[in-house]
Structure formats: C-alpha cells, structure tokens
Motif scaffolding. Sequence first.
Motif, PDB file in Angstrom:
ATOM      1  N   ARG A 122      -4.191  -7.231   4.248  1.00 43.41           N
ATOM      2  CA  ARG A 122      -3.714  -5.936   3.799  1.00 43.41           C
ATOM      3  C   ARG A 122      -2.685  -5.423   4.797  1.00 43.41           C
ATOM      4  O   ARG A 122      -2.929  -5.407   5.986  1.00 43.41           O
ATOM      5  N   THR A 123      -1.573  -4.980   4.304  1.00 44.17           N
ATOM      6  CA  THR A 123      -0.630  -4.292   5.168  1.00 44.17           C
ATOM      7  C   THR A 123      -0.379  -2.916   4.583  1.00 44.17           C
ATOM      8  O   THR A 123       0.005  -2.798   3.431  1.00 44.17           O
ATOM      9  N   VAL A 124      -0.649  -1.927   5.355  1.00 51.14           N
ATOM     10  CA  VAL A 124      -0.433  -0.567   4.885  1.00 51.14           C
ATOM     11  C   VAL A 124       0.868  -0.102   5.504  1.00 51.14           C
ATOM     12  O   VAL A 124       0.986   0.014   6.708  1.00 51.14           O
ATOM     13  N   THR A 125       1.832   0.110   4.660  1.00 53.14           N
ATOM     14  CA  THR A 125       3.178   0.325   5.182  1.00 53.14           C
ATOM     15  C   THR A 125       3.553   1.791   5.184  1.00 53.14           C
ATOM     16  O   THR A 125       2.808   2.649   4.735  1.00 53.14           O
ATOM     17  N   THR A 126       4.741   2.020   5.710  1.00 50.27           N
ATOM     18  CA  THR A 126       5.149   3.379   6.032  1.00 50.27           C
ATOM     19  C   THR A 126       5.515   4.225   4.842  1.00 50.27           C
ATOM     20  O   THR A 126       5.602   5.422   4.953  1.00 50.27           O
ATOM     21  N   GLY A 127       5.759   3.612   3.748  1.00 54.28           N
ATOM     22  CA  GLY A 127       6.440   4.316   2.678  1.00 54.28           C
ATOM     23  C   GLY A 127       5.580   5.377   2.071  1.00 54.28           C
ATOM     24  O   GLY A 127       4.370   5.353   2.196  1.00 54.28           O
ATOM     25  N   CYS A 128       6.233   6.284   1.381  1.00 49.02           N
ATOM     26  CA  CYS A 128       5.471   7.184   0.556  1.00 49.02           C
ATOM     27  C   CYS A 128       4.867   6.316  -0.519  1.00 49.02           C
ATOM     28  O   CYS A 128       5.520   5.459  -1.062  1.00 49.02           O
ATOM     29  N   GLY A 129       3.636   6.565  -0.824  1.00 46.05           N
ATOM     30  CA  GLY A 129       3.117   5.972  -2.026  1.00 46.05           C
ATOM     31  C   GLY A 129       2.595   4.585  -1.837  1.00 46.05           C
ATOM     32  O   GLY A 129       1.963   4.284  -0.853  1.00 46.05           O
ATOM     33  N   ARG A 251      13.009   7.275   2.243  1.00 44.34           N
ATOM     34  CA  ARG A 251      13.499   6.606   3.442  1.00 44.34           C
ATOM     35  C   ARG A 251      13.526   5.098   3.270  1.00 44.34           C
ATOM     36  O   ARG A 251      12.743   4.533   2.518  1.00 44.34           O
ATOM     37  N   MET A 277      13.111  -1.232  11.473  1.00 46.51           N
ATOM     38  CA  MET A 277      12.736  -2.465  10.787  1.00 46.51           C
ATOM     39  C   MET A 277      13.465  -2.603   9.448  1.00 46.51           C
ATOM     40  O   MET A 277      13.855  -3.703   9.058  1.00 46.51           O
TER      41      MET A 277
ATOM     42  N   ALA B  32      14.771   5.797  13.626  1.00 46.26           N
ATOM     43  CA  ALA B  32      13.363   5.785  14.044  1.00 46.26           C
ATOM     44  C   ALA B  32      12.822   4.362  14.102  1.00 46.26           C
ATOM     45  O   ALA B  32      13.181   3.515  13.279  1.00 46.26           O
ATOM     46  N   GLY B  33      11.959   4.096  15.065  1.00 50.14           N
ATOM     47  CA  GLY B  33      11.319   2.791  15.169  1.00 50.14           C
ATOM     48  C   GLY B  33      10.295   2.583  14.058  1.00 50.14           C
ATOM     49  O   GLY B  33       9.784   3.541  13.479  1.00 50.14           O
ATOM     50  N   GLU B  34      10.023   1.346  13.732  1.00 52.59           N
ATOM     51  CA  GLU B  34       8.958   1.004  12.777  1.00 52.59           C
ATOM     52  C   GLU B  34       8.371  -0.319  13.230  1.00 52.59           C
ATOM     53  O   GLU B  34       9.102  -1.305  13.357  1.00 52.59           O
ATOM     54  N   HIS B  35       7.090  -0.330  13.505  1.00 51.52           N
ATOM     55  CA  HIS B  35       6.445  -1.519  14.043  1.00 51.52           C
ATOM     56  C   HIS B  35       5.155  -1.808  13.290  1.00 51.52           C
ATOM     57  O   HIS B  35       4.446  -0.891  12.893  1.00 51.52           O
ATOM     58  N   ALA B  36       4.861  -3.086  13.133  1.00 54.23           N
ATOM     59  CA  ALA B  36       3.575  -3.483  12.565  1.00 54.23           C
ATOM     60  C   ALA B  36       2.509  -3.382  13.654  1.00 54.23           C
ATOM     61  O   ALA B  36       2.753  -3.734  14.803  1.00 54.23           O
ATOM     62  N   THR B  48      -3.089  -3.857   8.617  1.00 52.79           N
ATOM     63  CA  THR B  48      -1.855  -3.740   9.397  1.00 52.79           C
ATOM     64  C   THR B  48      -1.146  -2.456   8.986  1.00 52.79           C
ATOM     65  O   THR B  48      -0.863  -2.256   7.806  1.00 52.79           O
ATOM     66  N   LEU B  49      -0.921  -1.581   9.941  1.00 45.42           N
ATOM     67  CA  LEU B  49      -0.205  -0.340   9.677  1.00 45.42           C
ATOM     68  C   LEU B  49       1.241  -0.473  10.148  1.00 45.42           C
ATOM     69  O   LEU B  49       1.502  -1.126  11.151  1.00 45.42           O
ATOM     70  N   MET B  50       2.163   0.135   9.432  1.00 48.66           N
ATOM     71  CA  MET B  50       3.542   0.189   9.891  1.00 48.66           C
ATOM     72  C   MET B  50       3.733   1.567  10.523  1.00 48.66           C
ATOM     73  O   MET B  50       3.576   2.584   9.859  1.00 48.66           O
ATOM     74  N   THR B  51       4.073   1.593  11.789  1.00 41.50           N
ATOM     75  CA  THR B  51       4.066   2.869  12.506  1.00 41.50           C
ATOM     76  C   THR B  51       5.250   3.006  13.454  1.00 41.50           C
ATOM     77  O   THR B  51       5.827   2.008  13.906  1.00 41.50           O
ATOM     78  N   CYS B 128       3.170   9.205   2.118  1.00 39.96           N
ATOM     79  CA  CYS B 128       4.008   8.381   2.948  1.00 39.96           C
ATOM     80  C   CYS B 128       3.072   7.721   3.920  1.00 39.96           C
ATOM     81  O   CYS B 128       2.174   8.338   4.451  1.00 39.96           O
ATOM     82  N   GLY B 129       3.288   6.484   4.158  1.00 37.59           N
ATOM     83  CA  GLY B 129       2.634   5.860   5.271  1.00 37.59           C
ATOM     84  C   GLY B 129       1.262   5.368   4.976  1.00 37.59           C
ATOM     85  O   GLY B 129       1.016   4.775   3.944  1.00 37.59           O
ATOM     86  N   HIS B 178       7.857  11.802   9.264  1.00 38.85           N
ATOM     87  CA  HIS B 178       7.150  13.024   8.914  1.00 38.85           C
ATOM     88  C   HIS B 178       6.441  13.545  10.143  1.00 38.85           C
ATOM     89  O   HIS B 178       6.035  12.775  11.009  1.00 38.85           O
ATOM     90  N   VAL B 221       6.575   7.335  10.973  1.00 41.76           N
ATOM     91  CA  VAL B 221       7.313   6.933   9.787  1.00 41.76           C
ATOM     92  C   VAL B 221       6.495   7.140   8.515  1.00 41.76           C
ATOM     93  O   VAL B 221       7.052   7.192   7.425  1.00 41.76           O
ATOM     94  N   GLY B 222       5.181   7.243   8.647  1.00 47.34           N
ATOM     95  CA  GLY B 222       4.346   7.607   7.510  1.00 47.34           C
ATOM     96  C   GLY B 222       3.584   8.882   7.836  1.00 47.34           C
ATOM     97  O   GLY B 222       3.047   9.032   8.930  1.00 47.34           O
ATOM     98  N   ASN B 225       0.022   8.320   8.865  1.00 48.10           N
ATOM     99  CA  ASN B 225      -0.159   7.937  10.266  1.00 48.10           C
ATOM    100  C   ASN B 225      -0.202   9.171  11.156  1.00 48.10           C
ATOM    101  O   ASN B 225      -1.006   9.252  12.082  1.00 48.10           O
TER     102      ASN B 225
END
Lengths: 314, 314
Positions: A122-129, A251, A277, B32-36, B48-51, B128-129, B178, B221-222, B225
């Motif tokens: 599972r990867t929970v990413t930054t995006g909305c939604g 974004r 990224m 802005a940075g974005e990292h796994a 895995t969070l993108m943060t 988001c996020g 955010h 970024v989320g 988060n």
Amino acid sequence: MKPIELTRQARPVTTTVDAINDRGEIVPTPIAGEHALTLYLDKRELVTLMTLGDAPEHLALGWLRNQRILRSIDAIAAVQVDWETDSVAITSRSLRERGVSLWDLDGETPLSQGLDERLRHRTVTTGCGQGTVFGDLMDDIDALRLPAGPILTDTTLMAVMDQVRKMESIYKVAGAVHGCALLVNAATKVPTKVSTKATPDPGTDPCLDPGPTMLRFVEDVGRHNAVDAIAGWMWLEGVDGADKIFYTTGRLTSEMVIKCAQMGIAVLLSRSGLTGMGHAIAQKTGITLIGRCQGRHYLLFTGAQRLVRDGHER
Amino acid sequence: MKPIELTRQARPVTTTVDAINDRGEIVPTPIAGEHALTLYLDKRELVTLMTLGDAPEHLALGWLRNQRILRSIDAIAAVQVDWETDSVAITSRSLRERGVSLWDLDGETPLSQGLDERLRHRTVTTGCGQGTVFGDLMDDIDALRLPAGPILTDTTLMAVMDQVRKMESIYKVAGAVHGCALLVNAATKVPTKVSTKATPDPGTDPCLDPGPTMLRFVEDVGRHNAVDAIAGWMWLEGVDGADKIFYTTGRLTSEMVIKCAQMGIAVLLSRSGLTGMGHAIAQKTGITLIGRCQGRHYLLFTGAQRLVRDGHER
C-alpha cells in the motif's frame, strides 16, 4: 472490444445546508457530496473510496487501471454501482462466461498476473483523494517514456486556461472539490502549411487552429478520483493519450504525474504548484509540466521542447 | 509514561528549480519536497506515506493513532526515521523489553487487539494526502461524542484567523502544501467575572482575554499528513484536545472531521469548504465546524451553541 455492461448511477453533486455567517445571518449554502464506494472485483473487496459519486463507474474502471490491478479493460464484463450498499461490483469476463474468477486464475493469464502481489503493498500518497497506489509506486517509472511530440503552442495553452476558467463547475457553487479536464491538443490537429484562402472557413479549413477541444471535465472531492474517472472513461472509449492535454486544479504530486504518464499524456497543466518528486518524475518520463496556470500566467517546469511560443500576446 | 526513543530527521522542506514563465524568462522557483516514507511496526511493513518529511516521527506516531492501529502510545518504545532507506521503524516496548513483537501478541493485550483485522480493510478517503483509514471509517463514530464546552468567542476566532494568516509558511514560498494549526482556545482560559481594575494588567489579570496560543503549525504535501503529525505530537506530549482549536487550510471531509473528533477537539476551522459527510459527522459528534474562514468572514455550519458573539467588529 466487447461491450461492457455499465450502470449509470451518479449521485446528486450538492446538497444545501444552513450556515450562519459572521454577521449572524442564516445563509443556505450548497456543499459537495461525499460518499463511500467499496470496490469489489469478482466478489473480492479491494478498497473503499470516498467520492462525490458523479461518475462512479468511470472512477471504478480508472482506479483498476491506474492502480495497475488489471492490464486491459478486455478482462471486464460489467461494472455495476449500487448506492443501496455503497458498492460497485466489477465482474470479469472470465467469471461471467466461464464461472472462474480472476482471483482463481491469478498468475495463469497476463490479465490477472500478480493480482495478490499488487494488492499487498500500500502506498498512501500526497494527493487529495484517492491517494493510494498499490504496488511499488516507482515500479514502472523506468519503463515509462513519453514520445517527443506533440508540440503545445501558447495560443493553445491560453485557450485551455480560458476554457477551464469558464466551466460551470461544482467548485464555483460548493467548493471542496478538485477538477480535472481532458482536452485534445489543437496543435496536433493543425497541418503546417499556410492557408491560401482569403477568408478561411473555420469549419473546413485545416489551416485554422481549431482550438483545444474539451472531451471531459470531472470534479470530485479528491483530485485522484477525478483523474481516475477520466482514465476510466478513456479506457472505456478507447481514447489514446498521445494528442491530449491534461489539466488539473490540484497540485502536481508524484502520483498525478505518474498517472498522466501511465495514460500516455505528455502535457500536464495545473492551476497549482508541484512537488519535488512530481518534478523529478516529469523530467524522467518526458512530460511537459506547466504549473501556476492563472490568468495569462504560467510557469513551465519540464519538457520545454514541446512549447512553441507563437505569440499569444499579440 | 516512559520516554520514547525518537530520531529528529526532518528533510529540507523546499528545493529550487528553474522554471520558464509566460514571458520566456527563467525564474528560479522553490518547490515543496515529497518523499516516500515506509512505516514498519515491529518489523512489519504497514504503509508508505508520501510526505514533505518535515516532522516524520510525529507523522508516524499520529498515523498509528489516527488509524487506530495502536490504542496507547505507552506501547511504543522507539520511533526511528532513516532517510537512507526512506523508512521509519516503530518498535514496541514488548519487542524491546521482552523480545515479543506486537504481532505475536495480537489479541492477547488490549494494546494490540485486532491489529491484523484493522489492517485488512482499506478506506481511501478524499483528503489530500494520507487519506487511508484502515478499519471501517465509521466504526467508532457512534461512540464519539464531544462534551458541550468549551465556548468559542468570535474575538478568539478572528485572532486565530489573524495568527494563521501571518505564519511564515512553506505555502507562501512554494505552494503545493496544506497547513494545520493547533491552538489553545483563549476563552477556556478566561474566567467569567469582569475585571474591576482601572487599568488591567495583560500579564496577570485573568479577565483579559489573552488570545489563542498557537502550539503547533505543521505543513505537508498532504493535509492528512499534517493533521496526523499534530496528532502524533499531542500523543507524545500528552496534550489533551478538550480546550483546543484545530485549523486547517484544507477541506473538511469526513476523515478530517473524524480525526478531530478522535483527538477530542471540539472546534474545527478551515479556510476551505466542507463535504456533506464532513457536515453530517460534525453534527453527530457535536463538533463546531466553521468553514470559509477568510479575512474577517466565516460560515458556521454545526455546533452553533459554542460560538459566543462578543462583538469583534466593535
């Protein structure tokens, strides 16, 4: 492609509630819907998405596509949304025609290979939604390279921004949603020879720039739902990404850029900013990434070779 | 509570890249940075969070809390972020002190009960996020009821909006993030009696409204988060939600409202709008939900009994 059995179960996009403003007045205020929608593939639960519910069938298809759960829409026989149970049942042709679910076939056909494996990470990413990518987010990035073309003129770019701004949107009424638009890139429809007619006919003269054509505009409470709903529609209609422009109000994070690359769309515009990224993946895959599209202004971040400055300011 | 071993591994929040603007000029632009960041609990991979990576230890703690993976921070011995491997290892006291992981204890202690079950269901939410709630999103809603107090004066509300607007934020520099803020509600610090001093001393006179105090301001970024990082900090510091105000730049979707209710915070403000489900959950749990906080304007949606109009406009 065989036809897919599809429900059409859009929910009302807004409801109106009473709010009290800073002067103590009661203000009826439209707010965006948000509904849980649980996806089942051949009766196995995959995920619950929170969605506006305006295009749930396309959302389900696009989610399966963008999460790389299924590699081809040919595997799917039916997509049936049922709001009584807040669910969408996706049925494979294999189950429908032979009584064998994709899960039982796992690994036996290219369509179903590694289903379990892809669901495991599972990867929970930054995006909305709809911000979850199963499988390693970066798995297929190295394989994704967009072709050098098509070009994007700044006349087309300005026209896209104009068209999007003028959309009758849920956002204007209720806020709290993100929008995504898919447009045909006008430049790809214009031959290079110059018109010789004194008064060109916009309807038939191939030398007149017809302007970008908006194919889809989807809003959702999550921007990843909006992009997935467009991806699902493209899959269903067999629409290719090569000559398209993708616009989002959200974004440009890694996941948005990856999804565009997966859809084969080389031009990605946003009203908002981007992340490091998102920038890196756009560079790697060869996407033209343009952010901060507001009014007549923009910032081009990657893929500058596609942008042709044809003097929109004249 | 025993001390927790904690790294302090914030990433740089922005990098600068060259962009080309609509006049063809090269513009160095901070992004802005974005990292796994992959979370492991007692060596088992969770997500895995993108943060943005500005508060990864608090994010990991808050994620465990808000996803209801762990019921008490007392179970945790260490939170160790390692950006070489883009991972954060959360180690339980059980593993550290007795060599038995929480996974092996599953079901045997209240702290670990149903870990597997809670991880099984995935809900990908609108935010988001970090938009995933394991377990049934609505599971515990019926049990969540916030106490009737505290009140919120509109003087405090205006002061919160002022303070947040003046923050030196990553958003102002790079966009694409955010922000969430946690503040002490000034009203809860003010007794009801009227000051009898001719010239009240703001330092000692309990009748002067001291204004809200900002405890934390976190961007990511989320937006999920950002709220999780605040939840993690509150858990770590033993900070209660009862006298707090939560502010977010993001939309008030179901998950944002649920997380605030879980943190025991009764007052939730946003610069943005809300969704139908966010509204419904705020009503059900008794949260005071105020959206569209911009300038001196706002819309109060639920929990009107807490808002005291003390005439901020005078």
